[in-house]
Write a protein that holds these residues in place. Structure first.
Motif, mmCIF file in Angstrom:
data_model
loop_
_atom_site.group_PDB
_atom_site.id
_atom_site.type_symbol
_atom_site.label_atom_id
_atom_site.label_comp_id
_atom_site.label_asym_id
_atom_site.label_seq_id
_atom_site.Cartn_x
_atom_site.Cartn_y
_atom_site.Cartn_z
ATOM 1 N N VAL A 2 -12.999 26.469 -4.921
ATOM 2 C CA VAL A 2 -14.170 27.491 -4.480
ATOM 3 C C VAL A 2 -15.666 27.254 -4.126
ATOM 4 O O VAL A 2 -15.959 27.469 -3.031
ATOM 5 C CB VAL A 2 -14.323 28.656 -5.445
ATOM 6 C CG1 VAL A 2 -15.242 29.809 -5.004
ATOM 7 C CG2 VAL A 2 -12.821 29.095 -5.874
ATOM 8 N N ALA A 3 -16.195 26.136 -4.764
ATOM 9 C CA ALA A 3 -17.437 25.804 -4.553
ATOM 10 C C ALA A 3 -17.250 25.123 -3.220
ATOM 11 O O ALA A 3 -18.135 25.044 -2.217
ATOM 12 C CB ALA A 3 -18.017 24.777 -5.666
ATOM 13 N N LEU A 4 -16.278 24.073 -2.879
ATOM 14 C CA LEU A 4 -16.043 23.466 -1.675
ATOM 15 C C LEU A 4 -16.023 24.538 -0.491
ATOM 16 O O LEU A 4 -16.567 24.369 0.457
ATOM 17 C CB LEU A 4 -14.943 22.651 -1.841
ATOM 18 C CG LEU A 4 -14.730 21.637 -0.658
ATOM 19 C CD1 LEU A 4 -15.671 20.536 -0.555
ATOM 20 C CD2 LEU A 4 -13.169 21.086 -0.634
ATOM 21 N N GLY A 5 -15.070 25.620 -0.647
ATOM 22 C CA GLY A 5 -15.295 26.614 0.284
ATOM 23 C C GLY A 5 -16.417 27.132 0.645
ATOM 24 O O GLY A 5 -16.740 27.231 1.925
ATOM 25 N N THR A 6 -17.447 27.599 -0.362
ATOM 26 C CA THR A 6 -18.534 28.072 0.013
ATOM 27 C C THR A 6 -19.174 26.848 0.965
ATOM 28 O O THR A 6 -20.178 27.577 1.834
ATOM 29 C CB THR A 6 -19.590 28.426 -1.193
ATOM 30 O OG1 THR A 6 -19.876 27.209 -1.811
ATOM 31 C CG2 THR A 6 -18.626 29.410 -1.964
ATOM 32 N N VAL A 7 -19.376 25.959 0.555
ATOM 33 C CA VAL A 7 -20.123 24.737 1.276
ATOM 34 C C VAL A 7 -19.872 24.617 2.702
ATOM 35 O O VAL A 7 -20.093 24.515 3.640
ATOM 36 C CB VAL A 7 -20.109 23.419 0.793
ATOM 37 C CG1 VAL A 7 -20.933 22.284 1.472
ATOM 38 C CG2 VAL A 7 -21.103 23.608 -0.784
ATOM 39 N N MET A 8 -18.274 24.481 2.903
ATOM 40 C CA MET A 8 -17.496 24.367 4.315
ATOM 41 C C MET A 8 -17.871 25.516 5.105
ATOM 42 O O MET A 8 -18.136 25.473 6.175
ATOM 43 C CB MET A 8 -16.008 24.300 3.894
ATOM 44 C CG MET A 8 -15.364 23.243 3.601
ATOM 45 S SD MET A 8 -15.982 21.759 4.382
ATOM 46 C CE MET A 8 -14.934 21.882 5.940
ATOM 47 N N SER A 9 -18.082 26.525 4.532
ATOM 48 C CA SER A 9 -18.160 28.008 5.287
ATOM 49 C C SER A 9 -19.672 27.879 5.812
ATOM 50 O O SER A 9 -19.796 28.237 7.082
ATOM 51 C CB SER A 9 -18.288 29.212 4.360
ATOM 52 O OG SER A 9 -18.591 30.349 5.014
ATOM 53 N N SER A 10 -20.716 27.284 5.007
ATOM 54 C CA SER A 10 -22.016 27.192 5.460
ATOM 55 C C SER A 10 -21.902 26.065 6.617
ATOM 56 O O SER A 10 -22.614 26.314 7.488
ATOM 57 C CB SER A 10 -23.116 26.678 4.475
ATOM 58 O OG SER A 10 -22.539 26.550 3.342
ATOM 59 N N PHE A 11 -21.242 24.788 6.477
ATOM 60 C CA PHE A 11 -21.159 24.274 7.416
ATOM 61 C C PHE A 11 -20.666 24.558 9.054
ATOM 62 O O PHE A 11 -21.567 24.295 9.942
ATOM 63 C CB PHE A 11 -19.945 23.026 7.184
ATOM 64 C CG PHE A 11 -19.846 22.086 8.270
ATOM 65 C CD1 PHE A 11 -20.610 20.717 8.187
ATOM 66 C CD2 PHE A 11 -19.039 22.084 9.078
ATOM 67 C CE1 PHE A 11 -20.200 19.802 9.088
ATOM 68 C CE2 PHE A 11 -18.841 21.207 9.996
ATOM 69 C CZ PHE A 11 -19.573 19.923 10.144
ATOM 70 N N TRP A 12 -19.732 25.376 9.079
ATOM 71 C CA TRP A 12 -19.229 25.920 10.261
ATOM 72 C C TRP A 12 -20.375 26.881 10.799
ATOM 73 O O TRP A 12 -20.693 27.068 12.101
ATOM 74 C CB TRP A 12 -17.793 26.594 10.175
ATOM 75 C CG TRP A 12 -16.871 25.370 9.924
ATOM 76 C CD1 TRP A 12 -16.287 25.331 9.002
ATOM 77 C CD2 TRP A 12 -16.424 24.397 11.039
ATOM 78 N NE1 TRP A 12 -15.425 24.173 8.937
ATOM 79 C CE2 TRP A 12 -15.576 23.612 10.085
ATOM 80 C CE3 TRP A 12 -16.900 23.998 11.860
ATOM 81 C CZ2 TRP A 12 -14.918 22.661 10.795
ATOM 82 C CZ3 TRP A 12 -16.328 22.902 12.714
ATOM 83 C CH2 TRP A 12 -15.378 22.270 12.384
ATOM 84 N N ILE A 13 -20.693 27.918 9.921
ATOM 85 C CA ILE A 13 -21.794 29.065 10.377
ATOM 86 C C ILE A 13 -22.836 28.433 10.821
ATOM 87 O O ILE A 13 -23.472 28.981 11.716
ATOM 88 C CB ILE A 13 -21.549 29.970 9.405
ATOM 89 C CG1 ILE A 13 -21.868 31.542 10.119
ATOM 90 C CG2 ILE A 13 -22.613 29.988 8.258
ATOM 91 C CD1 ILE A 13 -20.841 32.088 10.911
ATOM 92 N N LEU A 14 -23.336 27.318 10.081
ATOM 93 C CA LEU A 14 -24.666 26.767 10.462
ATOM 94 C C LEU A 14 -24.570 26.080 11.959
ATOM 95 O O LEU A 14 -25.340 26.004 12.803
ATOM 96 C CB LEU A 14 -25.348 26.083 9.534
ATOM 97 C CG LEU A 14 -25.846 27.023 8.417
ATOM 98 C CD1 LEU A 14 -26.188 26.319 7.259
ATOM 99 C CD2 LEU A 14 -27.034 27.710 8.897
ATOM 100 N N ALA A 15 -23.431 25.425 12.008
ATOM 101 C CA ALA A 15 -23.266 24.774 13.093
ATOM 102 C C ALA A 15 -22.968 25.633 14.418
ATOM 103 O O ALA A 15 -23.976 25.492 15.440
ATOM 104 C CB ALA A 15 -21.657 24.331 13.185
#
Lengths: 331, 495
Positions: B140-153
């Motif tokens: 879940v924690a990894l998911g939240t970070v991945m989500s920020s990765f794509w949306i900030l890209a």
């Protein structure tokens, strides 16, 4: 294989999975007011607490795959059906937060039950409106500049049709997840909803055949009708099996939900067959709307890798919580 | 008669307001959950490693506010994924080929993972092994970070577009690597992730400080307060450094935004740093300025006489609303200063062995609970308002790509969002407050909750939990529970 066709299949797949999974989640919400006492409502809601979010994610998946594959369609459909879409999203908010607040509330439980059911009902009705608006509009000679008329007798009918359909899925889910008196109630509801849904199914089908020559052409001409014959036969088979399994005394387990989903799939396939190769019925075909190669292939790689992974862990999730729901479940 | 509709702003403005409102609302929740999910993973990992129940108590307590916050993020986030199409249809059509795949990858690599494993994390305590549960928390924690990765890209690309060509008025990608790792992306991603860690730490510190002040749940609060004060002490200076790099990146790629941040109307050599001012867009000047001479030039060009291009580098119609950008920037910097102060005071108090009873520090911590979220919002206003009137910097104007909707329709949905979101926010705060006032479960409850009621016996339980081997220090409740388990086992044996 033709990439536009691949993306059409992906979107059909995404919408179908969404309709089947969130269909039963929303269905439970639709039926919640009929469950009378508060404990029953709580159990019905608890049976979904661990998966509603996963199920709803398929809606976002369907949306973004449409955005990737056919950006022109995404922008056309969403801006033309602005109000029903925004209302659906707001209704889904009420449905979603109810899961979090219902079981932390003391005095306001009844309000969250209401938020859950009203949210589910409005969201479903809006989805039916959207479906009806897009499909019902196809016989016209309109272009992309003409607005879509989304509030018509046909779209209102499909709105109610979807309510009965999701209700059926929800009742079958409850048959699987509940016991004793609540299960009996769920079985009775499922039987009634089966007939209601079939009635809508027949009305909507005839309406489309009469109203839209293109659909009639495809379904009633020879030999086309022969190729398509298995679809109505299958839906008859699923309906019959569902009807008989619901009338048996013993524990039916997953069977009713399986047959109800089968029925949904045949109806959905029939719809896609009637509309193909249009992506906006009557106005734009998939080949006219497909996005540039760089975009669709880059995303296809991700879909082919991750969708199987997603399905795998979702199956794991369902298996982990496979038993009957109890009042003690929670955190 | 008074005509209500004649007074409405135009559709472009209303759509912008609606998007700004819905995204501002949404971003508050992920800002908290990204950081909080890492705390949860850390605490659960510590519990698995040390078997000290106090860590498990942390997890069990924070999971509830986490779940509510996460839920709010999910429901408000779904709206956004559709709003590009509903309100900015032309934008989706023109820029879709670049941005849509990034959102698709966000769904594939983050949303599904978060949603699925959150189910295990919240409801799976007695259904999966502790290791699998810990894995779910980490995912879940990894998911939240991945989500920020794509949306900030995706967001960064709109500020510093790269790797594209324009074919027949539509954007097409020439290099995905350049699109994703566009010039402002690394700075924006690290700045946002740090903002999230700090926001969660401030929430953590504040709630625990509240318990310490009240004198309840002391042992519980000490673990959380100590950890979060340490994180604030370390991360605040790091965040300031990253922010500085981010600012230099803005100076390079978006000089107009930088001029707005600095309130600089005319291009100047040896530009002063404006600590306070009220920018006046119409007269292109500032009122009530408080200056530090030459400081702005020094900070940005590292030369006291360096030249900074002012807002006069572009025409009036290409400038953002300076007052918003200028003020929001100072709010963010000011709150950052307070965080630094908090971190340093914590360090001093710790050195003097008064971390848990130095009242001014505890009060400051409580007061600063929302500081991280407010600073994050302010930062977003700086970058997003600062990019206007462009949606994609220098290429796509916001006003050109909105959906052709009647203004009254958008006004109605905007009003609907304001009413619904405001009442939900009040509800959210009410339930968070309720959970905090209730406090963490007692250590006994925590341990009892771990025992799987389906287990036939408890021979394999750790010695500390087995009343046959330990005869003191257990509550009535737990002993009764375990006795019942024994009884149950015997009944079964008899049958």
């Amino acid at each position: 294989m033709d990439i536009a066709l691949v993306y059409l299949l992906l979107i059909v797949f995404g919408i179908l999975v969404y309709v089947l999974l969130d269909g039963f989640s929303l269905g439970v919400g639709i039926l919640s007011p009929l469950l009378k006492n508060r404990d029953n409502k709580a159990i019905a809601m608890k049976s979904l607490s661990h998966i509603w979010d996963s199920n709803q994610t398929w809606l976002v998946f369907g949306g973004v795959v449409l955005f990737v594959g056919f950006p022109i369609v995404y922008s056309f459909v969403l801006s033309n059906l602005y109000l029903p879409i925004i209302l659906m999203l707001v209704a889904l908010i009420f449905r979603g937060v109810a899961f979090e607040f219902r079981f932390k509330a003391d005095r306001s439980q009844a309000w969250w039950d209401l938020s859950f059911s009203l949210g589910s009902i409005i969201a479903t009705f809006c989805q039916g409106l959207i479906l009806g608006a897009l499909v019902g509009d196809m016989s016209s000679t309109k272009t992309l500049d003409d607005p879509v008329d989304w509030l018509t007798p046909f779209s209102i009918t499909t709105g109610f049709a979807l309510l009965s359909g999701y209700g059926l899925l929800g009742a079958c889910w409850l048959v699987r997840k509940t016991e004793a008196s609540l299960q009996v109630v769920a079985k009775k509801l499922a039987l009634k909803l089966l007939f209601l849904m079939l009635a809508f199914f027949v009305v909507v089908s005839i309406w489309m055949l009469v109203d839209q020559p293109a659909v009639a052409e495809r379904w009633l001409s020879f030999p086309g009708s022969l190729v398509l014959l298995p679809l109505p036969l299958l839906s008859f088979f699923f309906s019959y099996r569902l009807w008989s399994v619901l009338r048996e005394e013993q524990e039916p387990g997953l069977k009713p939900l399986g047959y109800a989903m089968g029925l949904f799939m045949t109806a959905f396939a029939g719809l896609v067959v009637g509309v193909f190769p249009y992506i906006i019925p009557g106005r734009l075909t998939i080949w006219e709307a497909i996005a540039p190669d760089k975009t669709v292939y880059f995303t296809l790689v991700g879909i082919l890798i991750f969708v199987p992974v997603v399905i795998t862990y979702n199956i794991y999730l369902y298996r982990t919580f496979s038993g009957k729901t109890s009042m003690k479940d929670g955190y | 008669m008074f005509d209500l509709f004649a007074t409405l702003p135009d559709t472009a403005m209303l759509s912008r307001m609606q998007f700004a409102f819905t995204i501002s609302y949404h971003i508050m929740f992920p800002t908290i959950t990204i950081g909080l999910s890492l705390y949860l993973a850390f605490m659960e990992g510590m519990w698995l490693k040390t078997q000290k129940p106090v860590y498990l108590q942390q997890v069990k307590f924070w999971m509830k506010p986490f779940a509510i916050t996460f839920g709010m993020g999910v429901v408000s986030g779904v709206v956004l994924s559709y709003e590009f199409g509903t309100n900015f249809s032309k934008f989706s059509e023109v820029v879709g080929p670049v941005l849509a795949p990034l959102l698709a990858y966000e769904v594939l690599t983050a949303f599904f993972m978060e949603a699925g494993f959150l189910g295990i994390m919240l409801f799976g305590w007695n259904k999966v092994s502790p290791k699998v549960h810990f894995a779910a928390t980490c995912i879940v924690a990894l998911g939240t970070v991945m989500s920020s990765f794509w949306i900030l890209a995706a967001n960064s690309w709109m500020h510093t577009p790269a790797g594209y060509e324009i074919v027949n008025g539509q954007f097409q990608v020439t290099s995905w690597l350049e699109v994703i790792f566009n010039p402002s992306f690394p700075y924006r991603l690290s700045h946002m992730l740090l903002a999230s860690f700090l926001s969660a730490s401030l929430l953590f510190a504040g709630v625990n400080a509240y318990y310490l002040l009240k004198g309840t749940n002391k042992e519980f609060a000490k673990v959380g307060f100590s950890t979060s004060m340490f994180v604030i002490l370390i991360l605040t200076p790091v965040q300031m450094l990253v922010g500085d790099f981010h600012g230099l990146n803005v100076a390079e790629h978006q000089p107009v935004k930088l001029a707005a941040m600095e309130g600089l109307w005319k291009t100047e050599k040896g530009a002063a740093l404006r600590l306070f001012a009220i920018p006046d867009q119409e007269n292109e000047t500032n009122h009530f300025e408080i200056l530090i001479p030459k400081a702005a030039s020094f900070l940005i060009t590292h030369d006291v006489n360096g030249e900074i291009p002012g807002l006069d580098q572009v025409e009036e119609k290409d400038r953002p609303q300076v007052a918003v950008v200028f003020t929001a920037f100072r709010v963010m910097i000011g709150l950052g200063g307070l965080m630094l102060l908090l971190g340093l005071s914590g360090a001093v108090a710790r050195y003097k062995k008064r971390l848990f009873d130095f009242k001014p520090l505890l009060y400051l911590s409580v007061a600063m609970i929302p500081a991280g979220v407010i600073a994050t919002l302010a930062g977003w206003y700086v970058v997003e308002v600062g990019r206007q009137p462009w949606l994609v910097q220098g290429l796509v104007r916001t006003a050109d790509v909105i959906s052709p909707l009647p203004a009254a329709t958008v006004a109605f949905t905007l009003a609907l969002f304001v009413v619904v979101y405001s009442s939900l926010f009040v509800t959210y705060i009410y339930f968070i407050r309720k959970l905090i006032l209730k406090g963490p479960p007692s250590l006994d409850e925590v341990q009892a909750s771990l025992i799987n009621p389906l287990l036939d016996g408890h021979d394999d339980l750790p010695a500390t939990l087995n009343p046959a081997q330990v005869d003191i220090g257990y509550s009535q409740e737990l002993s009764e529970y375990l006795n019942k388990q024994d009884q149950h086992k015997q009944d079964k044996g008899e049958k």
